[in-house]
Structure formats: structure tokens, C-alpha cells
Write an enzyme that holds these catalytic residues in place. Structure first.
Site: not given
Ligand code: ZN
Length: 167
Positions: A46, A51, A91-92, A133-134, A137
Site C-alpha cells: 500500500g 508518502q 510501512c514504507l 493504515h493508508e 496517511h
Molecule cells: Zn504506511
């Protein structure tokens, strides 16, 4: 398509709430395609626009093994949530950190797709976790915010050390 640089915690730009997308046009589609390519290359399941330093309410997700089932969420909104479930999340933007987070087990979401059409989706399991989660963000919220101050401080230190070694 292009691979975009990913911002890392504790970058303050990850904390800005993202702005709504006025309409899905060719530029929006190009950004969604770049986000998907960036997510696949990372690799991740995701990615939210903030991000990659784009302050827009856009998310891409693909939880399939084959990496061929992308979901596009423009201006997503959670309409309903049910139950609770704990998943180990990563998470990236917080590389190499995995922690348990409790979220709703089921969600109903409304969003606009890559084709500009609005749609609704019901999700549970990993997809429900990923969507929540996304969407966080887009509000400038990260999964480490669900952890204790002590744990978050340790992660911040680890991230700063990691950054010094890799950049
Ligand atoms: Zn994330």
C-alpha cells in the site's frame, strides 16, 4: 511511469493532512500509475500520496501474491467499521519496523476509482487493515502513533541511525 522517492519518518511532511482531489484527470491517473510503480518496486502492499510528497487524497493498494490486482482510492472515506483485530504492520515510510496495531476488523469504504467513477467496497482481513493504515496517511497519521511514546522514541532513534548509514 516513474519511481518516486519515499519520505521517511520522522519527516514533518508526512504530518500534513492531504487535500481532496478535485477530479480524476490524466494528471491524476499519471500520479496513480507512478504511485503503483513505486509501491511495487519498494516492494510494498500500500502507498498513500503524502508518502511520495504529494499532498493529495490518493491511495494505491495491492495485496495479491501475483501483484496484479491494484486498488485505487481517490478521496476515500470510511463509511462504517466493525469489530477489532490486531495485525503486525509495517510501512514504507518506517522501514524495517514491524509492530502490532489494533484496528477495525471490517470496513465499508467509499472512494473514486482510477476511471473517475465512485464506488463502495467492503473489506476485512489484510485489505481492511491496509485501507485504514493508508487513510491514516492522508490525515498525517502514522502507525507508530498507535504505539507508546517510549516505543516511538526508540523507533525515531533507529530511523535516524538507519538514515545516517544509508544516505
Ligand atoms: Zn504506511
Amino acid at each position: 511511469m516513474a519511481i518516486l522517492p519515499i519520505l521517511h519518518f520522522p519527516d514533518p511532511r508526512l504530518r500534513n493532512p492531504a487535500l481532496p482531489v478535485a477530479r480524476v484527470d490524466d494528471e491524476t491517473r499519471r500520479l496513480l500509475d507512478d504511485m503503483l510503480e513505486t509501491m511495487y518496486a519498494a516492494p510494498g502492499i500500500g502507498l498513500a500520496a503524502p508518502q511520495v510528497n504529494i499532498s493529495k487524497r490518493m491511495i494505491v493498494i495491492d495485496i495479491s501474491e501475483e501483484r496484479n490486482t491494484p486498488y485505487y482510492f481517490v478521496n476515500p472515506e470510511i463509511l462504517a467499521r466493525r469489530g477489532n483485530e490486531v495485525f503486525e504492520e509495517g510501512c514504507l515510510s518506517v522501514p524495517n519496523i514491524y509492530e502490532n496495531v489494533e484496528r477495525a476488523a471490517w470496513v465499508q469504504v467509499k472512494a473514486v476509482g482510477r476511471d473517475g467513477q465512485s464506488y463502495e467496497l467492503e473489506a476485512d482481513g489484510l485489505l481492511a487493515v491496509c485501507i485504514q493504515h493508508e487513510i491514516d496517511h492522508l490525515e498525517g497519521k502514522l502507525f507508530v502513533d498507535y504505539l507508546s511514546e517510549l516505543k516511538r522514541g526508540r523507533i525515531r532513534k533507529k530511523m535516524e541511525k538507519w538514515r545516517r548509514h544509508t544516505l
